[in-house]
Design an enzyme around this catalytic site. Structure first.
Site, PDB file in Angstrom:
ATOM      1  CB  SER A 127      -0.918   0.082   1.176  1.00  8.72           C
ATOM      2  OG  SER A 127      -1.456   1.174   1.215  1.00  8.72           O
ATOM      3  CE1 TYR A 152      -4.627  -2.168   4.566  1.00 10.10           C
ATOM      4  CE2 TYR A 152      -3.683   0.077   4.097  1.00 10.10           C
ATOM      5  CZ  TYR A 152      -4.115  -1.183   3.652  1.00 10.10           C
ATOM      6  OH  TYR A 152      -4.066  -1.663   2.467  1.00 10.10           O
TER       7      TYR A 152
END
Length: 324
Positions: A127, A152
Site C-alpha cells: 500500500s 494498517y
C-alpha cells in the site's frame, strides 16, 4: 495457469479474477466474506465471476492455518495473487486485532503455502500507506518507509519484510505492489467515491478532511489490474540482494487535489455537493504521489484512464447498481 486469488470478493480482487478468467486462466478465488462492509456487494461481485467455467470460490479465512495448508496442498497453484487483507486505515484505529489476524497471520499462511507447494511467483498487495509521514514527492521505492502513521500501514510494511525473508531463505519469487488510491466501478463503500456519491445524491453534506487540502494519486481500477497481470506474468528476479524479490509503486503518477476530484464527481452527477470542511483525521496523510518509473521499466506499465473518464464510468456503475 492455475492461479489462487485471495480477496476474490473484494474490489481489486474481483476485477483481477475477471481479467484472468477472460484470458483463459483457471482461478480459485478465496474470501471470508466478512462484514467490514456490505457482504451483498461482495456476493454481487462473486456472482459475476461465477458465470465463468474456470472459476471456483472457496469461503476460507486467511488466518485458518490448517485450512490454508490443505488448500495449497490440494490445488498445487502455479501462481498466487494475494489481495486479501483487512483493509482501511481508519478502521485499524478501532479494531487492531483484525489487522494482525488477516494481514500478519494470514500472510504467513500464504507464504508457507507458497513455500511448501512449489508456487512459481507470489504477487501481493502492499500500500502507498507505507510511506507514512514522508514529505518528499513523488514517493519512490528507494525512500525510507520506517515511519508508518497507522497500524494498517505497519502491517503492509511488515508484509514486504516477511516476503523478503521468504525470498531470501527459500528462493520464493515475490513481488509487492504499493497501490495508490484505487477507484472505479464495484469499488469499496467505505472509500471516498462511494461515500461522496451517496451523500451528494441523498442531499447530505460530504465530509472533506484537512479542509480540502489533500492530494491523492487516484488510479482507475482497469489500470491497476493491467499492472497486476503484467507483474504476475514476469517472475521476480534479484535486484538489490540475492533474493528474487521486488516491490513496486502502482499508481497514476499524477496526483489530483481532492477538491478537483469532488468537482469532477459533481460534474458527472449533475449535482453540487454541500461540503463540511474538517481537520485532518488520525492515521491519514495530506498527499500521495507515486513514482512509477521502476514499474514502467520492469513491465512497461503506464496508466491510461483520464480522471474524467474514470469518474464517469464509476458514476454510471453506481447509478445502475444502486438504482439511483
Amino acid at each position: 495457469m492455475k492461479i489462487l486469488v485471495t480477496g476474490a470478493a473484494g474490489f481489486i480482487g474481483a476485477a483481477t479474477v475477471l481479467r484472468l478468467l477472460e484470458r483463459g486462466d483457471s482461478v480459485v478465488g478465496l474470501d471470508n466474506l466478512n462484514d467490514y462492509y456490505d457482504p451483498a456487494l461482495k456476493q454481487a461481485r462473486l456472482d459475476r465471476l461465477a458465470l465463468h467455467a474456470g472459476f471456483r470460490f472457496v469461503d476460507l479465512d486467511l488466518a485458518n492455518r490448517d485450512g490454508m495448508a490443505k488448500l495449497f496442498a490440494a490445488e498445487q497453484f502455479d501462481r498466487v495473487v494475494h489481495l486479501g487483507a483487512q483493509a482501511g486505515v481508519r478502521y485499524s484505529l478501532q479494531n487492531p486485532h483484525a489487522y494482525v489476524d488477516s494481514n500478519l497471520v494470514g500472510f504467513v499462511n500464504v507464504l508457507e503455502g507458497c513455500r511448501h507447494n512449489g508456487v512459481q511467483h507470489l504477487v501481493y498487495a502492499s500500500s502507498s500507506s507505507v510511506y507514512g509521514g514522508n514529505t518528499k514527492m513523488p514517493f519512490s521505492e528507494a525512500d525510507n518507509v520506517d515511519h508508518p502513521v497507522s497500524l494498517y500501514a505497519a502491517t503492509k510494511k511488515a508484509n514486504e519484510l516477511m516476503a523478503h525473508s521468504y525470498s531470501h531463505l527459500y528462493g520464493l519469487a515475490t513481488t509487492g505492489l504499493r497501490f495508490f488510491t484505487v477507484y472505479g466501478p464495484w469499488g469499496r463503500p467505505d472509500m471516498a467515491p462511494i461515500l461522496f456519491t451517496k451523500a451528494i445524491l441523498g442531499g447530505e453534506p460530504i465530509k472533506v478532511f484537512n479542509h480540502g487540502k489533500m492530494l491523492r494519486d487516484f488510479t482507475y481500477i482497469d489500470d491497476i489490474v493491467e499492472g497486476v497481470l503484467r507483474v504476475l506474468d514476469k517472475v521476480a528476479t534479484p535486484v538489490d540482494s540475492s533474493a528474487p524479490y521486488r516491490v513496486f509503486n502502482i499508481g497514476n503518477n499524477q496526483p489530483v487535489p481532492l477538491m478537483d476530484f469532488i468537482a469532477c464527481l459533481e460534474s458527472a452527477l449533475g449535482v453540487q455537493a454541500q461540503k463540511i470542511l474538517l481537520p485532518m483525521q488520525d492515521g491519514d496523510v495530506p498527499a500521495t504521489y507515486a513514482d512509477t518509473q521502476a514499474l514502467a521499466a520492469w513491465v512497461g506499465f503506464a496508466p491510461f484512464t483520464p480522471l474524467e473518464q474514470g469518474v464517469r464510468s464509476f458514476v454510471d456503475w453506481y447509478r445502475g447498481y444502486y438504482r439511483v
